[in-house]
Design a protein around this motif. Structure first.
Motif: not given
Length: 165
Positions: A87, A91, A106, A113-115, A126, A128-129, A133
């Motif tokens: 991670r 994040m 984000a 979902d992405w960062l 990256t 997310a959720n 990852y």
């Protein structure tokens, strides 16, 4: 392309940052560090490798060295995907959640979902959720939105929603 509003940032800022991708000086090197996740995450990543598209942003698959089911690439300079990464610190950074970090944002693209983080002038995304990852590095001159759209169905089908280890 369907963008979803993420609870951390409004769509206009995320769309602007995604569209602006293309400031990297990524080289043509196709060597990448292979992640070393848990056995459960490795299994998910192997499933992702099987689901990945043959082309991304119109570019053919061009996997980096060393050969691994945890990494993939497309084109040259290469778009790199690494599954099972740790991670990213951003994040969980409250500044990102509050929209106060100029280098990270984000958002979501087609149900993933992405960062998004600035990386050497380009962008690193990256997931997310998800239970693993997935990191995607997009070099200069590439359409980040197209890359994420092309990868979304594979990520959704192979990496379940949840919290990664």
């Amino acid at each position: 392309m369907k963008f979803s509003r993420h609870r951390l940032i409004g769509l206009p800022a995320f769309a602007l940052l995604i569209t602006a991708a293309g400031c990297s000086s990524a080289d043509d090197s196709s060597s990448v560090a292979v992640p070393s996740p848990s056995e459960a995450v490795t299994k998910l990543c192997r499933n992702l490798d099987k689901a990945l598209p043959r082309t991304v942003d119109g570019l053919s698959r061009n996997d980096p060295e060393p050969e691994s089911a945890l990494t993939a690439g497309w084109g040259s300079p290469v778009i790199i995907l690494r599954c099972g990464v740790v991670r990213p610190p951003k994040m969980i950074d409250p500044k990102v959640a509050e929209g106060r970090d100029a280098d990270a944002v984000a958002g979501g693209v087609n149900g993933v979902d992405w960062l998004q983080e600035a990386q050497d002038g380009g962008y690193r995304f990256t997931s997310a959720n998800r239970k693993a990852y997935v990191e995607v590095s997009v070099p200069e001159g590439r359409d980040s939105a197209a890359v994420l759209v092309d990868l979304a169905s594979a990520v959704k089908s192979a990496i379940p929603v949840g919290i990664a280890d």
